[in-house]
Design a protein around this motif. Structure first.
Motif, short mmCIF file in Angstrom:
data_model
loop_
_atom_site.label_atom_id
_atom_site.label_comp_id
_atom_site.label_asym_id
_atom_site.label_seq_id
_atom_site.Cartn_x
_atom_site.Cartn_y
_atom_site.Cartn_z
N ASP A 175 0.82 -1.20 0.00
CA ASP A 175 0.00 0.00 0.00
C ASP A 175 0.86 1.27 0.00
OD1 ASP A 175 -2.44 1.35 0.17
OD2 ASP A 175 -2.09 1.71 2.31
N ARG A 193 2.55 1.63 -3.40
CA ARG A 193 1.57 2.10 -4.38
C ARG A 193 1.37 3.63 -4.26
NH1 ARG A 193 -3.98 2.63 -4.43
NH2 ARG A 193 -4.00 2.22 -2.22
N LYS A 194 1.18 4.10 -3.03
CA LYS A 194 1.00 5.55 -2.83
C LYS A 194 2.25 6.32 -3.26
CE LYS A 194 -2.03 5.35 1.24
NZ LYS A 194 -2.00 5.55 2.71
#
Lengths: 148, 114
Positions: A45, A48-49
């Motif tokens: 996560d 991805r950010k």
């Protein structure tokens, strides 16, 4: 690219040069950043950010500035990405932040860039977003993704 | 469903294969605005677009897409194919429009509740 040691994941810093106007290599810095974070085995996560915010800031430098630097700093609490450019600057930051507002020329738009979504994407995915700019000099963008 | 199946079912032309076409497709996203695709597509998506320039490869790679399908029989630029080979991103061409291709893939994936 130099090898990344997983033990560096709480103490890492690297700067990347970005050439303005050159779309041939646009995305290469964010691809490197993503690959470094993946090698450090950081949560998907966060990777991805970080990929999204670094890509958008890289494209902004390529689209509008003469040149710039993207700095990646990782410590035990945060992933910090700074995009510092020498360029025209942003006269009205509030306006630039509006989704859909863009000063991109036709050539940039035809490639699918310049939709006026970049800064709002960054704001959406970064936990801390700080933008300062001086007209005629350049723009400084700080983005932080929290690890905890 | 893997890319090879979609290539056969929809008669796609493969322009860059990556290491294999067995990559699994978990969903799809259709769009020509790169920031929109960056923000809203998911890992494992097949990306349907009309863009042919090499920057689509970086987006697909950053988002871990299963592959890219270019619509309306438009051909990827030469450097797009080269970059896709390096980054191991399959690139295909369809003679359908984005609307038709998206509908067909949507049905093939059976993801009606996505």
């Amino acid at each position: 690219m130099h090898p990344v040691d997983i033990t560096e994941k709480n103490n890492y810093q690297r700067s990347f040069y970005v050439e303005g106007g050159n779309f041939t290599y646009a995305g290469i810095v964010s691809t490197s950043i993503k690959s470094i974070l993946k090698k450090m085995d950081l949560p998907v996560d966060l990777v991805r950010k970080s990929a999204i915010v670094s890509y958008e800031s890289e494209i902004n430098i390529v689209s509008y500035a003469k040149k710039g630097v993207i700095k990646l700093t990782i410590d035990s609490r945060t992933i910090q990405i700074e995009a510092i450019d020498e360029g025209p600057g942003i006269p009205d930051i509030e306006l630039a932040m509006q989704a859909g507002y863009s000063t991109a020329d036709q050539r940039i738009r035809e490639m699918g860039f310049g939709a006026g979504m970049g800064l709002s994407n960054i704001k959406r995915y970064a936990d801390v977003f700080d933008l300062t700019s001086e007209v005629g000099k350049g723009t400084y963008l700080k983005m932080i993704i929290n690890r905890i | 469903m893997d890319i090879e199946t979609i290539v056969k079912e929809l008669n796609l032309k493969v322009r860059a294969a990556g290491t294999n076409l067995r990559k699994n497709i978990s969903g799809g996203y259709t769009g020509d605005l790169l920031s929109d695709v960056m923000a809203n597509s998911q890992e494992g998506d097949i990306w349907i677009t009309r863009q042919v320039h090499q920057n689509i490869v970086a987006v697909a790679s950053l988002k871990d897409h299963a592959g890219i399908i270019i619509v309306n029989s438009c051909e990827p630029a030469k450097d797009t194919i080269e970059k896709a080979a390096q980054e191991n991103i399959p690139v295909m061409v369809s003679d359908l429009s984005a609307f038709e291709l998206t509908g067909k893939i949507y049905n093939l994936l059976g993801k009606k509740d996505r």
